[in-house]
Design an enzyme around this catalytic site. Structure first.
Site, PDB file in Angstrom:
ATOM      1  N   TYR A   1       2.684  -5.430  -5.189  1.00  0.00           N
ATOM      2  CA  TYR A   1       1.664  -6.350  -5.683  1.00  0.00           C
ATOM      3  C   TYR A   1       2.303  -7.353  -6.617  1.00  0.00           C
ATOM      4  CZ  TYR A   1      -1.686  -2.577  -4.507  1.00  0.00           C
ATOM      5  OH  TYR A   1      -2.412  -1.598  -3.881  1.00  0.00           O
TER       6      TYR A   1
ATOM      7  N   HIS B   1      -4.589  -8.554  -4.191  1.00  0.00           N
ATOM      8  CA  HIS B   1      -4.288  -7.643  -3.081  1.00  0.00           C
ATOM      9  C   HIS B   1      -2.785  -7.490  -2.938  1.00  0.00           C
ATOM     10  CE1 HIS B   1      -8.347  -7.250  -1.471  1.00  0.00           C
ATOM     11  NE2 HIS B   1      -8.511  -8.555  -1.647  1.00  0.00           N
TER      12      HIS B   1
ATOM     13  N   LYS C   1      -1.149  -7.619   5.250  1.00  0.00           N
ATOM     14  CA  LYS C   1       0.077  -7.483   4.456  1.00  0.00           C
ATOM     15  C   LYS C   1       1.262  -7.941   5.300  1.00  0.00           C
ATOM     16  CE  LYS C   1      -1.886  -3.670   1.956  1.00  0.00           C
ATOM     17  NZ  LYS C   1      -2.839  -4.692   1.475  1.00  0.00           N
TER      18      LYS C   1
END
Lengths: 271, 243
Positions: B149, B157, B195
């Protein structure tokens, strides 16, 4: 300190799934179109009246263009000594879409089945496997301009460039554009070793102003990996030769082509 | 992929109090209180003062242990990586075994390496990212070694799913991404949770794994692995050309 914001679940975040996120574009296959064809329902391409003509020359492993019809020749084939030659993948692609009549040396027609058979032959005699052809077809059908890696589109302007690139190092075949007229053939196949991780194609974005004599740098080099995904070392070895041009790797499984990039980054040191 | 902050003010708040400041406050506080953790199985238990509890939360290190104990202090459970990072890098806690005698960093290292497969590479990855002030949490929910992060998870996020891969063949553990299906699997998952896959290639450079001190000679190469979609890219290309 704790910030609870229930509206920020993944699904409600606007823009999360827009196209630049890069990795979710493949979720499209929920309905697998390939499974949807009932037999007899397989689409056929439109018949073309305008067909170009080439002659397959076995010794070259390429086809010499006899008659050009249509605009595709702006981005297909390499020019040498005033003639245009196309590689096996170019020949087969155009033959598949019905834009090309392929002749034998004796002017008898060379059917599609014979071209398929050439790809099936062992050791990638013509420098292209069925899988790399599938990759070529996939990109071409989307309008990308695809050339054999390291083979100049035309010999104009190549000599100067070769000299300028000398510093890159001898082990890097990409600079080896070949300054002898017929050396290009050797280059094409010299680049090919079965199973080796190597750049195969130079890929240029769709571009209506593309010119063979001044193609510029490709937007990326497309590499074939061996049976395994490329190791860090393999990627690095190719990067050493590719300079600033980005690399991508393809993998073809069950006729589905995937493209992956392994980009070296340097994560910022955060405050 | 751009960072996805949670709320309009999150980024400004993060800038106002950088992670490096929070971690250094935690470090100072733990040193002042002579904090000592207790090595217990594959975790380290640490009793923290209220201000330390707050700082541990904000630095996103460890997780509180919920007890009925009515005390000022709060127990926290640290992972191996977190404990060793506090011990050997920030040098702000000591860790004791069952005899209550503090272990040296090297003793901790040996214990952890024996206890957890691939620990040298994992710890190198963890400390590499933490040193750059990224917040690093366990990645098992996403099938990765870690998630990284940009700031506290309450504000942003996670951007990266992280896999730490040893460069040397024959190093144990993490035999990940060896076949194409591993890539498809990992990238599909990363894509669906927005991601990016970050692979850290960790090379021992000929060093052995015997000592913690050899870790500083390891090198780390960061690579992001992405799928390229020729259809989407072509549309982007056309848009750029129209502009």
């Amino acid at each position: 300190m704790m910030e609870t914001d229930a509206s920020h679940s993944f699904s409600s975040d606007d823009g999360v799934y827009d196209c630049d996120s890069g990795s979710e574009g493949f979720v499209e296959d929920l309905v697998d179109d390939e499974l949807c064809f009932a037999s007899g329902d397989i689409p056929k391409l439109q018949f073309r009246k305008e067909r170009s003509k080439v002659r397959w020359i076995e010794e070259l492993g390429m086809a010499e263009v006899l008659e050009k019809k249509g605009k595709m020749w702006i981005t297909t084939g390499i020019s040498r000594n005033g003639k245009t030659y196309c590689s096996i993948e170019e020949t087969l692609y155009l033959a598949e879409i019905g834009a090309l009549d392929v002749l034998n040396v004796d002017d008898t027609p060379l059917p599609l089945s014979d071209l398929y058979a050439k790809l099936a032959e062992d050791r990638e005699k013509y420098g292209c496997s069925w899988e790399s052809f599938e990759v070529y077809r996939c990109l071409k059908s989307l309008g990308y301009i695809v050339g054999r890696h390291g083979v100049a589109w035309s010999m104009k302007n190549v000599k100067n460039k070769t000299n300028a690139d000398d510093s890159v190092g001898e082990s890097c075949s990409i600079t080896d554009k070949g300054n002898v007229d017929d050396k290009f053939i050797t280059d094409m196949f010299g680049n090919m070793y079965l199973g080796e991780t190597k750049p195969i194609f130079d890929v240029f974005p769709p571009n209506s102003k593309f010119r063979k004599s001044s193609s510029g740098d490709p937007s990326f080099m497309l590499c074939r990996a061996s049976v395994h995904p490329p190791s860090r070392q393999e990627i690095e070895d190719i990067e050493t030769c590719s300079g600033q041009i980005p690399l991508k790797f393809y993998v073809v499984e069950h006729g589905r082509v995937s493209f992956l990039s392994f980009t070296k980054v340097d994560l910022p040191v955060l405050p | 992929m751009a960072p996805r902050w949670k709320g309009k003010t999150a980024e400004a708040k993060a800038l106002a109090e950088p992670m490096s400041v929070i971690v250094s406050k935690l470090q100072t506080s733990l040193i002042e209180s002579n904090a000592q953790g207790l090595l217990s199985g594959s975790a380290v238990l640490l009793e923290a003062l209220p201000e330390q509890t707050e700082l541990l939360y904000r630095a996103c290190i460890g997780r509180p242990v919920i007890t009925a104990e009515k005390k000022n202090k709060q127990w926290h459970q640290l992972s191996f990586e977190e404990a060793l990072y506090l011990c050997s890098v920030l040098k702000c806690i000591k860790v004791a075994g069952e005899n209550e005698c503090a272990k040296s960093d090297e003793e901790m290292w040996h214990y952890m390496v024996a206890k957890r497969v691939g620990f040298p590479v994992l710890f190198k990855a963890y400390s590499h990212l933490r040193r750059k002030n990224w917040v690093v949490r366990a990645g098992s929910q996403y099938g990765a070694d870690y998630v990284a992060y940009r700031y506290h998870p309450a504000f942003v996020h996670s951007e990266y799913a992280v896999l730490a891969l040893p460069d040397e063949d024959g190093d144990d553990g993490n035999a990940r991404l060896k076949v194409w299906s591993d890539y498809h699997c990992t990238l599909r998952l990363c894509g669906s949770v927005a991601k990016t896959l970050l692979v850290l290639h960790i090379s021992r450079n000929g060093e052995d794994v015997v000592s913690l001190s050899s870790l500083e000679h390891y090198s780390v190469e960061e690579r992001i692995v992405t799928r390229w979609n020729p259809e989407v890219s072509r549309e982007n290309q056309t848009m750029i050309m129209k502009k």
